[in-house]
Design a protein around this motif. Structure first.
Motif, PDB file in Angstrom:
ATOM      1  N   ASN A  87       9.052   7.916   0.548  1.00 36.16           N
ATOM      2  CA  ASN A  87       7.817   8.637   0.857  1.00 36.16           C
ATOM      3  C   ASN A  87       6.579   7.816   0.515  1.00 36.16           C
ATOM      4  N   ILE A  88       6.683   6.944  -0.484  1.00 39.28           N
ATOM      5  CA  ILE A  88       5.553   6.087  -0.851  1.00 39.28           C
ATOM      6  C   ILE A  88       5.443   4.911   0.112  1.00 39.28           C
ATOM      7  N   ARG A  89       6.560   4.385   0.531  1.00 33.19           N
ATOM      8  CA  ARG A  89       6.531   3.253   1.465  1.00 33.19           C
ATOM      9  C   ARG A  89       5.967   3.673   2.824  1.00 33.19           C
ATOM     10  N   ILE A  90       6.208   4.913   3.212  1.00 28.24           N
ATOM     11  CA  ILE A  90       5.603   5.421   4.451  1.00 28.24           C
ATOM     12  C   ILE A  90       4.082   5.408   4.337  1.00 28.24           C
ATOM     13  N   LEU A  91       3.575   5.802   3.177  1.00 24.72           N
ATOM     14  CA  LEU A  91       2.131   5.856   2.965  1.00 24.72           C
ATOM     15  C   LEU A  91       1.513   4.463   2.913  1.00 24.72           C
ATOM     16  N   ALA A  92       2.253   3.481   2.392  1.00 22.21           N
ATOM     17  CA  ALA A  92       1.698   2.138   2.223  1.00 22.21           C
ATOM     18  C   ALA A  92       1.414   1.456   3.554  1.00 22.21           C
ATOM     19  N   GLY A  93       2.239   1.724   4.559  1.00 23.73           N
ATOM     20  CA  GLY A  93       2.063   1.057   5.843  1.00 23.73           C
ATOM     21  C   GLY A  93       0.679   1.229   6.442  1.00 23.73           C
ATOM     22  N   PRO A  94       0.193   2.465   6.590  1.00 23.42           N
ATOM     23  CA  PRO A  94      -1.150   2.646   7.149  1.00 23.42           C
ATOM     24  C   PRO A  94      -2.249   1.976   6.336  1.00 23.42           C
ATOM     25  N   PHE A  95      -2.138   1.959   5.007  1.00 29.51           N
ATOM     26  CA  PHE A  95      -3.146   1.270   4.198  1.00 29.51           C
ATOM     27  C   PHE A  95      -3.263  -0.190   4.633  1.00 29.51           C
ATOM     28  N   ASN A  96      -2.118  -0.856   4.766  1.00 31.77           N
ATOM     29  CA  ASN A  96      -2.131  -2.267   5.144  1.00 31.77           C
ATOM     30  C   ASN A  96      -2.572  -2.469   6.580  1.00 31.77           C
TER      31      ASN A  96
ATOM     32  N   ALA B 105       6.373   7.780  -9.794  1.00 31.01           N
ATOM     33  CA  ALA B 105       7.610   7.789  -9.008  1.00 31.01           C
ATOM     34  C   ALA B 105       8.817   7.402  -9.859  1.00 31.01           C
ATOM     35  N   THR B 106       9.952   7.943  -9.467  1.00 26.45           N
ATOM     36  CA  THR B 106      11.224   7.518 -10.050  1.00 26.45           C
ATOM     37  C   THR B 106      11.776   6.385  -9.190  1.00 26.45           C
ATOM     38  N   LEU B 107      11.855   5.204  -9.761  1.00 30.81           N
ATOM     39  CA  LEU B 107      12.269   4.035  -8.997  1.00 30.81           C
ATOM     40  C   LEU B 107      13.791   3.952  -8.916  1.00 30.81           C
ATOM     41  N   ASP B 108      14.259   3.338  -7.841  1.00 28.67           N
ATOM     42  CA  ASP B 108      15.698   3.120  -7.690  1.00 28.67           C
ATOM     43  C   ASP B 108      16.210   2.065  -8.665  1.00 28.67           C
ATOM     44  N   ALA B 109      15.307   1.189  -9.111  1.00 28.45           N
ATOM     45  CA  ALA B 109      15.626   0.143 -10.091  1.00 28.45           C
ATOM     46  C   ALA B 109      14.310  -0.252 -10.747  1.00 28.45           C
ATOM     47  N   PRO B 110      14.340  -0.900 -11.917  1.00 25.80           N
ATOM     48  CA  PRO B 110      13.078  -1.293 -12.559  1.00 25.80           C
ATOM     49  C   PRO B 110      12.210  -2.180 -11.675  1.00 25.80           C
ATOM     50  N   TYR B 111      12.827  -3.000 -10.860  1.00 31.74           N
ATOM     51  CA  TYR B 111      12.111  -3.845  -9.907  1.00 31.74           C
ATOM     52  C   TYR B 111      13.118  -4.360  -8.890  1.00 31.74           C
ATOM     53  N   ALA B 112      12.605  -4.969  -7.821  1.00 26.68           N
ATOM     54  CA  ALA B 112      13.481  -5.491  -6.771  1.00 26.68           C
ATOM     55  C   ALA B 112      12.957  -6.843  -6.311  1.00 26.68           C
TER      56      ALA B 112
ATOM     57  N   THR C 100      11.811  -2.511  -2.042  1.00 27.75           N
ATOM     58  CA  THR C 100      12.967  -1.640  -1.832  1.00 27.75           C
ATOM     59  C   THR C 100      13.255  -0.699  -2.998  1.00 27.75           C
ATOM     60  N   ALA C 101      12.702  -0.963  -4.172  1.00 28.21           N
ATOM     61  CA  ALA C 101      12.914  -0.052  -5.302  1.00 28.21           C
ATOM     62  C   ALA C 101      11.974   1.150  -5.252  1.00 28.21           C
ATOM     63  N   ILE C 102      10.997   1.114  -4.363  1.00 27.62           N
ATOM     64  CA  ILE C 102      10.008   2.185  -4.245  1.00 27.62           C
ATOM     65  C   ILE C 102      10.557   3.283  -3.335  1.00 27.62           C
TER      66      ILE C 102
ATOM     67  N   GLY D  23       9.134 -13.338 -16.017  1.00 29.16           N
ATOM     68  CA  GLY D  23      10.105 -12.283 -15.776  1.00 29.16           C
ATOM     69  C   GLY D  23       9.443 -10.965 -15.414  1.00 29.16           C
ATOM     70  N   TRP D  24      10.082 -10.258 -14.498  1.00 27.92           N
ATOM     71  CA  TRP D  24       9.551  -8.986 -14.030  1.00 27.92           C
ATOM     72  C   TRP D  24       9.988  -7.846 -14.941  1.00 27.92           C
ATOM     73  N   ASN D  25       9.180  -6.794 -14.969  1.00 25.33           N
ATOM     74  CA  ASN D  25       9.559  -5.548 -15.619  1.00 25.33           C
ATOM     75  C   ASN D  25       9.015  -4.398 -14.780  1.00 25.33           C
ATOM     76  N   GLU D  26       9.343  -3.194 -15.155  1.00 23.93           N
ATOM     77  CA  GLU D  26       8.982  -2.048 -14.321  1.00 23.93           C
ATOM     78  C   GLU D  26       7.475  -1.859 -14.209  1.00 23.93           C
ATOM     79  N   ALA D  27       6.748  -2.001 -15.313  1.00 23.54           N
ATOM     80  CA  ALA D  27       5.298  -1.808 -15.276  1.00 23.54           C
ATOM     81  C   ALA D  27       4.630  -2.843 -14.376  1.00 23.54           C
ATOM     82  N   LEU D  28       5.071  -4.087 -14.489  1.00 27.67           N
ATOM     83  CA  LEU D  28       4.500  -5.152 -13.667  1.00 27.67           C
ATOM     84  C   LEU D  28       4.818  -4.920 -12.190  1.00 27.67           C
ATOM     85  N   TYR D  29       6.023  -4.467 -11.930  1.00 28.83           N
ATOM     86  CA  TYR D  29       6.437  -4.205 -10.549  1.00 28.83           C
ATOM     87  C   TYR D  29       5.631  -3.057  -9.937  1.00 28.83           C
ATOM     88  N   ARG D  30       5.415  -1.999 -10.704  1.00 30.69           N
ATOM     89  CA  ARG D  30       4.608  -0.885 -10.198  1.00 30.69           C
ATOM     90  C   ARG D  30       3.182  -1.346  -9.896  1.00 30.69           C
TER      91      ARG D  30
END
Length: 338
Positions: free
Chosen positions: A191-200, A168-175, A186-188, A58-65
């Motif tokens: 502004n963070i998802r924009i940053l993740a794209g270039p890393f990948n 970050a304040t998440l939209d939900a504990p996990y998605a 999608t819970a992120i 089962g997922w939780n917020e810490a694991l999802y982050r």
């Protein structure tokens, strides 16, 4: 047992075993790229481990982050950085600079999806362009600076990413995808998802193109486009095009050399690594757009292929490597990758 449990578990297991092998190699040779790769593989194993734990228990917020931070920011970036360090004193730096431009273009392309996050978009755009210019200039004038610049950018970016994701304040504990149960981002916040794209993008580009570049360096060549004296800027673009064209033209010679057992072991090894970097790059990208069914499978295939490339290399097993009925060259001369 669910494939959502089995596949991440296997990916994590292989990644940790692979990381241990690379660390053992680094302990003997103390080459910086091996250490960076080992860190990347540890991130790979931890990321897949969070997927296994979430799917099994089962997922939780810490694991999802943790999953998002390591998977979206660290895995591809650190594996790609290892390749950058390995090839830092070659013309590959120009390809790395181009990858940063692609990262900037990605941020520009998705800006409409997050209209409220203009500051994040501007920061990513400027940072990518500045890094691209710095690496291109270093490749042109002082190649010893390419690796330090790339690692400095990665280090600063990692600290920024970790701070943003963990606070970050998440939209939900996990998605999770409601159909496949695969985690999605999608819970992120945007502004963070924009940053993740270039890393990948930058990490995957460096890993895949770097592996292909290495294969080109060590394969028997058919040069359709030779070296020319051209003005700065034009020369770099021409060089990149020449490598791509000559690589494709050289494939038949490489196939003949492989059949004769004369092919440098790094050629099949690095091509396997390129394929291993490409597959999870595709499945991870699809996951961003809602196509999640192949996500865990792509991760497993990716690490298995990269591991296979490591095994095929005669740097691991010495002078003799057999690929089915084919023996890769036993005694190999080092080739300059300038």
């Amino acid at each position: 047992m669910s494939p959502n449990v089995v596949l991440p578990f296997l990916s994590s297991l292989v990644s940790f075993a692979f990381a241990a092998a690379v660390l053992a190699q680094w302990s003997r040779r103390h080459r910086a790229f091996q250490l960076v790769w080992a860190v990347g593989l540890l991130w790979y194993g931890i990321s897949a481990g969070t997927e296994f734990l979430g799917s099994a228990f089962g997922w939780n917020e810490a694991l999802y982050r943790a999953w998002y931070l390591i998977g979206a920011f660290f895995v591809a970036a650190y594996l790609g950085a290892g390749t950058v360090v390995l090839l830092a004193r070659t013309r590959f730096g120009y390809f790395v600079a181009v990858s940063f431009v692609f990262g900037a273009l990605y941020a520009f392309a998705i800006r409409g999806r997050y209209p409220e996050d203009t500051t994040a978009f501007a920061v990513v755009l400027v940072a990518c362009l500045v890094a691209a210019i710095a690496i291109a200039m270093a490749t042109w004038r002082a190649r010893s600076l390419v690796a330090p610049i790339a690692l400095a950018v990665l280090g600063v970016g990692s600290v920024v990413a970790a701070t943003l994701v963990l606070r970050a304040t998440l939209d939900a504990p996990y998605a999770l995808d409601p159909t496949t149960g695969v985690p999605v981002g999608t819970a992120i916040p945007g502004n963070i998802r924009i940053l993740a794209g270039p890393f990948n993008i930058i990490g995957a580009f460096a890993l895949v193109v770097g592996a292909i570049f290495s294969a080109y360096v060590f394969m028997p060549k058919q040069r359709l486009l030779g070296r020319r004296a051209l003005p700065p800027g034009v020369a770099q673009i021409y060089g990149a095009v020449a490598v791509a064209v000559n690589f494709i033209a050289s494939l038949p010679r490489a196939a003949v050399a492989l059949a004769r057992g004369e092919l440098h072991s790094r050629v099949p090894a690095t091509l396997l690594i390129a394929l291993g970097g490409f597959i999870p790059g595709v499945t991870s990208g699809l996951n961003r757009f809602g196509f999640t069914w192949a996500f865990f499978l792509g991760e497993l295939l990716g690490v298995l292929l990269i591991f296979a490339g490591f095994v095929v290399s005669t740097e691991v097993f010495g002078e003799r490597v057999r690929l089915g009925p084919v023996v890769v060259r036993r005694r190999e001369k080092e080739v300059s990758a300038t």
